[in-house]
Scaffold this active site. Structure first.
Site, PDB file in Angstrom:
ATOM      1  CG  ASP A 144      -9.770   6.980  12.084  1.00 37.78           C
ATOM      2  OD1 ASP A 144      -9.704   7.062  10.842  1.00 37.78           O
ATOM      3  OD2 ASP A 144      -9.897   5.904  12.692  1.00 37.78           O
ATOM      4  CE1 TYR A 188     -12.954   0.842  12.775  1.00 34.70           C
ATOM      5  CE2 TYR A 188     -12.666   3.057  13.578  1.00 34.70           C
ATOM      6  CZ  TYR A 188     -12.176   1.950  12.948  1.00 34.70           C
ATOM      7  OH  TYR A 188     -10.885   1.957  12.472  1.00 34.70           O
TER       8      TYR A 188
END
Length: 178
Positions: free
Chosen positions: A52, A57
């Site tokens: 994931d 991010y």
């Protein structure tokens, strides 16, 4: 490693996934690839199949690290999940969403994403702009028809009642809650 069916998607995943939000970072707040890639590969070597990440991010470098780490592995046995934000009308337009999808595919260096999440989806955003004509849901359906994404999903920090409303739309194969 044990493997289980992922809901009713027909996809089998490892019971332990690898979340790529908190990979090692450099001082410039980008991913430290030399430290991160071996961590990811160790997980893969031990049987993890579900990874994931998200568009945002580690300033976008998490997806790059995952893409580098999966080189040499059988892509058909891996399940990649990522998330694209849709928190405001501008970033949820079909054009902006599609551009971000294409960037995700380049970062991962893969022809498709298994589970594409609308990142941080709220009922207000879904009803107000995401599901409208010319917006992200329409773009995601088109990308799905093209084989660029396999399953539509969402992550959310909304209330339980609103998450149930999102589930009840029937648009999503899975959800991720913190």
């Amino acid at each position: 490693m044990k493997y289980v069916p992922f809901g009713q998607t027909g996809v089998e995943v490892s019971v332990l996934g690898f979340g790529a939000m908190r990979l090692p970072q450099r001082e410039d707040r980008t991913c430290d690839y030399e430290a991160s890639i071996p961590l990811l590969r160790r997980g893969l070597d031990l049987g993890i199949t579900y990874i994931d990440s998200a568009y945002v991010y580690i300033n976008g470098t998490s997806e790059v690290a995952v893409g580098k780490a999966i080189k040499g592995y059988d892509r058909s046995r891996l399940v990649l999940a990522t998330k694209i934000p849709v928190g405001n009308k501008e970033e949820a337009t079909a054009k902006v969403w599609r551009t971000k999808l294409e960037e995700c595919l380049r970062r991962f260096d893969t022809p498709y994403i298994d589970f594409m999440h609308f990142h941080g989806l709220t009922w207000e955003a879904f009803e107000g702009w995401v599901s409208r004509s010319g917006m992200a849901l329409e773009a995601a359906r088109q990308a799905q028809a093209e084989g660029l994404i396999r399953h539509l999903s969402f992550s959310s920090h909304d209330s339980a009642d609103n998450i149930i409303k999102l589930i009840n739309t029937g648009e999503f194969a899975s959800l991720l809650v913190q």
